[in-house]
Scaffold this active site. Structure first.
Site: not given
Ligand code: AMP
Length: 214
Positions: A172, A128, A13
């Protein structure tokens, strides 16, 4: 164009959003990036967020939706539209987003789901590396930087996210299946869902998307 990018961690993404930002000048709104910025401030809230992210759990719907609402309603860089990356992550967030966008009279065009094989996801995430300065994404094997630990684009320092380790990736993925996957049906039932194969490389994904939108 206003689009939500859906899919498990490691589906590509962020990489796709980075490429589309360059190509179509769509803003890339990543809630993960916004939360990591909050952590940098070193506040009590930042520490709470840091612990949640490190364990692979989700931050509260209320907090994340507040951040997104502020960004979407006050952004100066959204004339060409945006891609939401990592939000919504629960059905409640998807419903709240619809309400916010209805109020702003600027509904989503569609949600784009990208799924990828679990083995590939693990390889992508453990390899990554991310630029601390500009957020560009590299991979130690598939897309290595020219100079070790240095960003090709801005010479910023590359780092490995604390949640990109095998144990946290598994946590995750579990959270994704339980809390986030139901959103695919939410958009599907409303005929607002498009799909791409997240096993593809980013450039191929962008080409497929362009063909889909013709
Ligand atoms: P990402 O960078 O999108 O992989 O997000 C990293 C971490 O941030 C996730 O594993 C969650 O702990 C938190 N996070 C990101 N977006 C959200 C969301 N929309 N709702 C809740 N937690 C989020």
């Amino acid at each position: 164009m206003r689009v939500v990018l859906l899919g498990p961690p490691g589906a590509g993404k962020g990489s796709l959003a980075g490429l589309l930002k360059e190509k179509y000048h769509l803003a890339h709104i990543s809630t993960g990036d916004m939360l990591r910025e909050e952590i940098k401030k070193g506040t009590a809230l930042g520490v709470e967020i840091k612990n949640l992210i490190a364990s692979g759990a989700l931050v509260s719907d209320e907090l994340v939706t507040k951040l997104v609402e502020q960004r979407i309603t006050s952004g100066q860089d959204l004339q060409n539209g945006y891609m939401l990356d990592g939000y919504p992550r629960t059905v409640k967030q998807a419903q709240d987003l619809d309400m916010i966008l209805a109020k702003a009279q600027a509904p989503l065009d569609f949600a784009l789901n990208m799924d990828a094989d679990p083995d590939l996801i693990l390889r992508r995430l453990t390899g990554r590396r991310v630029c601390r300065k500009c957020g560009a994404i590299f991979h130690m094997i598939n897309h290595p930087p020219k100079k070790s630990a240095v960003c090709d684009i801005c010479s910023g320092e590359l780092y490995q996210r604390t949640d990109d380790n095998e144990e946290t990736i598994k946590a995750r993925m579990k959270v994704y299946v339980e809390s986030t996957q139901p959103i695919i049906d939410y958009y599907g039932r409303q005929n607002r869902l498009k799909k791409l194969d997240g096993n593809l490389e980013t450039v191929d994904l962008a080409d497929e998307l362009a063909a889909m939108l013709k």
